[in-house]
Design a protein around this motif. Structure first.
Motif, mmCIF file in Angstrom:
data_model
loop_
_atom_site.group_PDB
_atom_site.id
_atom_site.type_symbol
_atom_site.label_atom_id
_atom_site.label_comp_id
_atom_site.label_asym_id
_atom_site.label_seq_id
_atom_site.Cartn_x
_atom_site.Cartn_y
_atom_site.Cartn_z
ATOM 1 N N LEU A 1 0.834 -1.194 0.000
ATOM 2 C CA LEU A 1 0.000 0.000 0.000
ATOM 3 C C LEU A 1 0.869 1.243 0.000
ATOM 4 O O LEU A 1 1.975 1.240 0.541
ATOM 5 N N ASN A 2 0.359 2.321 -0.616
ATOM 6 C CA ASN A 2 1.104 3.585 -0.553
ATOM 7 C C ASN A 2 0.773 4.310 0.745
ATOM 8 O O ASN A 2 -0.059 3.860 1.542
ATOM 9 N N SER A 3 1.422 5.458 0.943
ATOM 10 C CA SER A 3 1.298 6.142 2.229
ATOM 11 C C SER A 3 -0.130 6.617 2.506
ATOM 12 O O SER A 3 -0.589 6.578 3.658
ATOM 13 N N VAL A 4 -0.855 7.039 1.464
ATOM 14 C CA VAL A 4 -2.233 7.500 1.668
ATOM 15 C C VAL A 4 -3.124 6.333 2.087
ATOM 16 O O VAL A 4 -3.959 6.451 2.996
ATOM 17 N N GLN A 5 -2.948 5.199 1.436
ATOM 18 C CA GLN A 5 -3.754 4.018 1.766
ATOM 19 C C GLN A 5 -3.461 3.525 3.187
ATOM 20 O O GLN A 5 -4.377 3.153 3.928
ATOM 21 N N ILE A 6 -2.176 3.549 3.564
ATOM 22 C CA ILE A 6 -1.824 3.148 4.931
ATOM 23 C C ILE A 6 -2.453 4.126 5.926
ATOM 24 O O ILE A 6 -2.944 3.732 6.993
ATOM 25 N N GLY A 7 -2.455 5.417 5.563
ATOM 26 C CA GLY A 7 -3.084 6.410 6.417
ATOM 27 C C GLY A 7 -4.566 6.130 6.620
ATOM 28 O O GLY A 7 -5.094 6.254 7.735
ATOM 29 N N LEU A 8 -5.255 5.741 5.557
ATOM 30 C CA LEU A 8 -6.677 5.416 5.666
ATOM 31 C C LEU A 8 -6.902 4.190 6.548
ATOM 32 O O LEU A 8 -7.853 4.153 7.337
ATOM 33 N N VAL A 9 -6.023 3.197 6.419
ATOM 34 C CA VAL A 9 -6.130 2.020 7.294
ATOM 35 C C VAL A 9 -5.928 2.428 8.748
ATOM 36 O O VAL A 9 -6.682 2.013 9.644
ATOM 37 N N GLY A 10 -4.908 3.268 8.976
ATOM 38 C CA GLY A 10 -4.645 3.735 10.334
ATOM 39 C C GLY A 10 -5.821 4.500 10.913
ATOM 40 O O GLY A 10 -6.229 4.269 12.063
ATOM 41 N N TRP A 11 -6.408 5.388 10.116
ATOM 42 C CA TRP A 11 -7.547 6.166 10.596
ATOM 43 C C TRP A 11 -8.782 5.284 10.810
ATOM 44 O O TRP A 11 -9.623 5.589 11.675
ATOM 45 N N SER A 12 -8.888 4.206 10.052
ATOM 46 C CA SER A 12 -9.996 3.269 10.277
ATOM 47 C C SER A 12 -9.899 2.662 11.676
ATOM 48 O O SER A 12 -10.912 2.513 12.378
ATOM 49 N N PHE A 13 -8.671 2.350 12.094
ATOM 50 C CA PHE A 13 -8.475 1.830 13.455
ATOM 51 C C PHE A 13 -8.767 2.911 14.499
ATOM 52 O O PHE A 13 -9.342 2.631 15.552
ATOM 53 N N MET A 14 -8.354 4.154 14.210
ATOM 54 C CA MET A 14 -8.615 5.246 15.150
ATOM 55 C C MET A 14 -10.125 5.430 15.356
ATOM 56 O O MET A 14 -10.607 5.552 16.491
ATOM 57 N N LEU A 15 -10.870 5.440 14.254
ATOM 58 C CA LEU A 15 -12.321 5.613 14.339
ATOM 59 C C LEU A 15 -12.977 4.419 15.027
ATOM 60 O O LEU A 15 -13.925 4.576 15.802
ATOM 61 N N SER A 16 -12.483 3.221 14.742
ATOM 62 C CA SER A 16 -13.014 2.024 15.408
ATOM 63 C C SER A 16 -12.788 2.104 16.915
ATOM 64 O O SER A 16 -13.658 1.737 17.713
ATOM 65 N N GLY A 17 -11.603 2.597 17.305
ATOM 66 C CA GLY A 17 -11.308 2.770 18.726
ATOM 67 C C GLY A 17 -12.244 3.767 19.384
ATOM 68 O O GLY A 17 -12.733 3.545 20.504
ATOM 69 N N ALA A 18 -12.524 4.876 18.683
ATOM 70 C CA ALA A 18 -13.445 5.876 19.225
ATOM 71 C C ALA A 18 -14.852 5.291 19.385
ATOM 72 O O ALA A 18 -15.536 5.555 20.383
ATOM 73 N N LEU A 19 -15.285 4.484 18.413
ATOM 74 C CA LEU A 19 -16.602 3.839 18.507
ATOM 75 C C LEU A 19 -16.664 2.893 19.705
ATOM 76 O O LEU A 19 -17.675 2.836 20.418
ATOM 77 N N CYS A 20 -15.582 2.155 19.926
ATOM 78 C CA CYS A 20 -15.536 1.253 21.087
ATOM 79 C C CYS A 20 -15.682 2.029 22.391
ATOM 80 O O CYS A 20 -16.381 1.589 23.322
ATOM 81 N N LEU A 21 -15.037 3.200 22.471
ATOM 82 C CA LEU A 21 -15.140 4.012 23.676
ATOM 83 C C LEU A 21 -16.553 4.574 23.848
ATOM 84 O O LEU A 21 -17.055 4.685 24.974
ATOM 85 N N ILE A 22 -17.197 4.930 22.733
ATOM 86 C CA ILE A 22 -18.585 5.411 22.803
ATOM 87 C C ILE A 22 -19.493 4.309 23.349
ATOM 88 O O ILE A 22 -20.319 4.536 24.241
ATOM 89 N N PHE A 23 -19.341 3.089 22.823
ATOM 90 C CA PHE A 23 -20.143 1.958 23.308
ATOM 91 C C PHE A 23 -19.813 1.652 24.777
ATOM 92 O O PHE A 23 -20.695 1.311 25.569
ATOM 93 N N ALA A 24 -18.523 1.780 25.132
ATOM 94 C CA ALA A 24 -18.120 1.492 26.505
ATOM 95 C C ALA A 24 -18.803 2.441 27.488
ATOM 96 O O ALA A 24 -19.274 2.018 28.555
ATOM 97 N N ILE A 25 -18.879 3.716 27.135
ATOM 98 C CA ILE A 25 -19.550 4.689 28.000
ATOM 99 C C ILE A 25 -21.035 4.364 28.114
ATOM 100 O O ILE A 25 -21.631 4.444 29.195
ATOM 101 N N SER A 26 -21.633 3.982 26.987
ATOM 102 C CA SER A 26 -23.068 3.674 26.982
ATOM 103 C C SER A 26 -23.398 2.451 27.827
ATOM 104 O O SER A 26 -24.495 2.351 28.379
ATOM 105 N N PHE A 27 -22.455 1.498 27.930
ATOM 106 C CA PHE A 27 -22.699 0.252 28.673
ATOM 107 C C PHE A 27 -21.923 0.206 29.996
ATOM 108 O O PHE A 27 -21.488 -0.852 30.450
#
Length: 461
Positions: A325-351
């Motif tokens: 993957l090129n640097s932009v694609q790796i960046g998108l993969v990285g940000w996908s993990f960042m957003l997934s982590g934020a979603l997990c924290l949102i669910f964690a607060i809710s539960f």
């Protein structure tokens, strides 16, 4: 010869590891510092904000001085400043003194980061070995940011918060001695130009006043003239900064650099990354200790595996992913993990904060996402820039990261002050994290679309 190159890479990487470590290491010590000095969480946040704003504001000056006075000299000077201010912070007996030394730590870091990067790029000159070296260098910074939480909690519990600063002293002392002995001597530069220090001062003062005005905006009815005045003066200083860039012969930032879409995209994404990650560090420390009742030591121990995970990702996963993957694609993969982590924290607060969800969120953000994002965006930032401008371009992307950190953290704090209940603060904070990440993804996707259109146009003609 190769072993000497590797030693140089290690010394430069240790420098950037220490300054990145200090961004995160203070977060789990916040309750201890608050308790000793009897201050609020809004006040203690300035320890982080001052560091990142001085760091970001003086980074480009550090890069310029590195080019003009010598990268080895500035690296050692930056290391000395950071070591002495770490000592001063560690023995501080008042919050005001601690805040001053914390700000000056940022100044030392602003000298270390660009000079260390310049040392790496000039030591490794072939494309393939340079990319590998830059990957290792960036990974050290990402690992430092990711592991700071773990070390901070453990050190502050078993030694006291003073030692999160004092631990830097022996590490930097050894690094400085070895750097003096083994780093190649600087080539004398007879064509020295002004580093445009005034522009750097205008930038730092403007951002400090903007941050203060944003941070204190909720109290505008109590002190309207001070807050509105700080915002007006900050805008005036930042406009003066831009005017100088356009009208002096040797500006702090060459505005022609912004003709490269890759550099613009990298800077925008880095700004969002700083806002996201520094806010996450501040939030996760409060969540683990205040909401979930863990001690600083236990919180730090819980986060240790993610420091190891970050190192493993940098060592084994990133080199293989970079081949596909090129640097932009790796960046998108990285940000996908960042957003997934934020979603997990949102669910964690809710539960009601199930520990598994919180830890999965932390793993996605500090264990995986940060390493991928920081490294890929660093490479993207210099992709289309001429080699002679690597230092300034790299300093510019780092500046964007730290300015995003200071402003993003202050904005999140301001928003949460409007909804003071614990549940609202936690939900709003994590939602703001998600927004920061989503904005970065939009920047990267827009860049991909624009690049594809340009390729189709060139093929057509």
């Amino acid at each position: 010869m190769q072993s000497k190159k590797n030693l140089i890479l290690i010394l430069a990487s240790i420098g950037t590891f220490v300054e990145a470590l200090d961004i995160a290491i203070i977060n789990l010590t916040i309750p201890s510092i608050q308790s000793q000095f009897n201050i609020s969480s809004n006040s203690v946040q300035w320890l982080q904000t001052l560091y990142v704003l001085f760091f970001g504001g003086f980074l480009i000056i550090g890069g310029k001085l590195s080019d003009q006075l010598g990268r080895k000299k500035i690296f050692i000077i930056g290391g000395l400043i950071f070591m002495l201010t770490s000592l001063g912070a560690g023995i501080s007996t008042s919050f005001q003194t601690l805040a001053i030394f914390r700000a000056l730590q940022g100044l030392g870091a602003a000298f270390i980061m660009p000079s260390a990067l310049s040392i790496v790029t000039h030591t490794f000159q072939k494309d393939q070995e340079r990319n590998r070296a830059l990957g290792i260098f960036s990974a050290f910074a990402a690992i430092g940011s990711g592991s700071g939480l773990s070390f901070g909690g453990i050190i502050s519990t078993y030694l006291s918060w003073h030692w999160v600063f004092l631990i830097n002293v022996p590490i930097l002392f050894i690094t400085i001695i070895l750097s003096y002995k083994f780093l190649p001597s600087d080539i004398k530069n007879n064509n020295r130009e002004s580093a445009d220090t005034l522009s750097g001062i205008l930038l730092v003062l403007g951002l400090l006043l903007l941050t203060y005005g944003t941070h204190e905006f909720i109290h505008i009815q109590e002190k309207p003239f001070l807050i509105i005045g700080s915002l007006i003066v900050s805008v005036s200083l930042l406009l003066a900064f831009i005017y100088r860039l356009k009208n002096i012969s040797n500006p702090l930032i060459d505005l022609k650099l912004f003709s490269h879409p890759s550099l613009v995209t990298s800077n925008l994404a880095f700004f969002s990354l700083g806002a996201f990650f520094i806010s996450f560090l501040f939030l996760i420390s409060l969540m683990l200790q205040k909401d979930m009742g863990y001690s600083a030591a236990n919180s730090g121990l819980m986060l240790v595996p993610f420091s190891i995970l970050s190192a493993l990702i940098a060592k084994f996963v990133l080199p293989n992913v970079s081949k596909k993957l090129n640097s932009v694609q790796i960046g998108l993969v990285g940000w996908s993990f960042m957003l997934s982590g934020a979603l997990c924290l949102i669910f964690a607060i809710s539960f009601h904060h199930p520990v598994v969800l919180v830890l999965i969120g932390a793993a996605c953000i500090s264990g995986i996402g940060m390493t991928l994002c920081f490294t890929s965006l660093s490479v993207l930032g210099i992709r289309d820039v001429e080699p002679k401008q690597y230092g300034v371009a790299s300093s510019l992307t780092s500046t964007s990261y730290f300015l995003g950190a200071g402003i993003g953290l202050s904005f999140m704090t301001l928003m949460t002050q409007f909804f003071p209940s614990d549940w609202a603060v936690s939900n709003l904070s994590v939602s703001i994290l998600f927004i920061y990440g989503f904005i970065a993804v939009i920047f990267l996707l827009y860049f991909i679309i624009k690049e594809q259109k340009a390729m189709r146009t060139s093929i057509h003609y």
